[in-house]
Write a protein that holds these residues in place. Structure first.
Motif, PDB file in Angstrom:
ATOM      1  N   HIS A  52       0.875  -1.164   0.000  1.00 52.97           N
ATOM      2  CA  HIS A  52       0.000   0.000   0.000  1.00 52.97           C
ATOM      3  C   HIS A  52       0.913   1.216   0.000  1.00 52.97           C
ATOM      4  N   SER A  53       0.438   2.346  -0.532  1.00 55.72           N
ATOM      5  CA  SER A  53       1.315   3.510  -0.584  1.00 55.72           C
ATOM      6  C   SER A  53       0.542   4.820  -0.569  1.00 55.72           C
ATOM      7  N   ILE A  54       1.271   5.875  -0.202  1.00 52.62           N
ATOM      8  CA  ILE A  54       0.815   7.255  -0.308  1.00 52.62           C
ATOM      9  C   ILE A  54       1.724   7.889  -1.342  1.00 52.62           C
ATOM     10  N   ARG A  78       2.935  -2.558   4.383  1.00 55.27           N
ATOM     11  CA  ARG A  78       2.124  -3.750   4.135  1.00 55.27           C
ATOM     12  C   ARG A  78       0.653  -3.392   4.026  1.00 55.27           C
ATOM     13  N   GLU A  79       0.203  -2.441   4.854  1.00 53.84           N
ATOM     14  CA  GLU A  79      -1.194  -2.002   4.794  1.00 53.84           C
ATOM     15  C   GLU A  79      -1.309  -0.589   5.365  1.00 53.84           C
ATOM     16  N   ILE A  80      -2.164   0.221   4.756  1.00 53.16           N
ATOM     17  CA  ILE A  80      -2.460   1.570   5.234  1.00 53.16           C
ATOM     18  C   ILE A  80      -3.973   1.673   5.368  1.00 53.16           C
ATOM     19  N   TRP A  95      -2.809   4.444  -2.631  1.00 54.13           N
ATOM     20  CA  TRP A  95      -2.961   3.278  -3.499  1.00 54.13           C
ATOM     21  C   TRP A  95      -3.246   2.055  -2.633  1.00 54.13           C
ATOM     22  N   ASP A  96      -4.329   1.350  -2.968  1.00 53.97           N
ATOM     23  CA  ASP A  96      -4.711   0.121  -2.287  1.00 53.97           C
ATOM     24  C   ASP A  96      -4.556  -1.030  -3.283  1.00 53.97           C
TER      25      ASP A  96
END
Length: 175
Positions: free
Chosen positions: A3-5, A50-52, A163-164
């Motif tokens: 996952h990202s920003i 790993r997860e947001i 982004w998921d």
């Protein structure tokens, strides 16, 4: 998948990066153009984990007044590993570093586990990826392609997204 920003570029800056994607693809080299997702676009990853949790969205939307702002896409840069990644370095202005640090800090309570270490303030290399999975034999040709006539790119950062990858969807937070 992480996952990202991510920071997003304005249309003109995005077109300049896509031109380099196309130039690599035109000569049969790895290029981000090969990624066939509707969310695939030039971006600058600020934080990956790993997860947001989606609860971060409202927190980060409050940063809207800091956008847009200028940045410079500089020289090509390589990231190592068994296969190389080619990117354009984003020149680290005080404004960019300050925003990165703030987003990192605000996002931490919403991250499962630790963010990836290369995203931490002081360890982050701002970049826009051009292509992944280059062999050492291909990288010379790739540098010739992206280096030919492509000096610095005066760019505008116009947005922010989360982004998921689990749902394969991006969430526009600013822009």
């Amino acid at each position: 998948m992480a996952h990202s920003i991510e920071l997003l570029l304005d249309a003109g800056s995005e077109a300049a990066v896509r031109t380099q994607w196309q130039a690599l693809a035109d000569v049969g080299l790895p290029s981000q153009l090969r990624v066939k997702s509707p969310t695939n676009r030039p971006h600058i990853t600020l934080l990956a984990a790993r997860e947001i949790d989606p609860a971060v969205d409202d927190v980060l939307r409050a940063l809207g007044p800091r956008f847009p702002f200028g940045c410079v896409l500089g020289a090509p840069v390589l990231f190592g590993g068994p296969r190389l990644t080619l990117a354009r370095l984003v020149v680290p202005s005080a404004e960019l570093l300050s925003l990165h640090e703030e987003i990192y800090r605000l996002s931490l309570p919403h991250v499962s586990g630790d963010p990836y270490p290369h995203c931490a303030p002081g360890h982050w290399t701002a970049h826009a990826t051009l292509g992944r999975r280059f062999t050492t034999a291909e990288i010379g040709a790739a540098l010739a392609v992206v280096g030919s006539g492509a000096g610095e790119i005066a760019a505008q950062v116009s947005g922010l997204r989360r982004w998921d990858p689990d749902r394969r969807v991006d969430h526009l937070l600013v822009g």
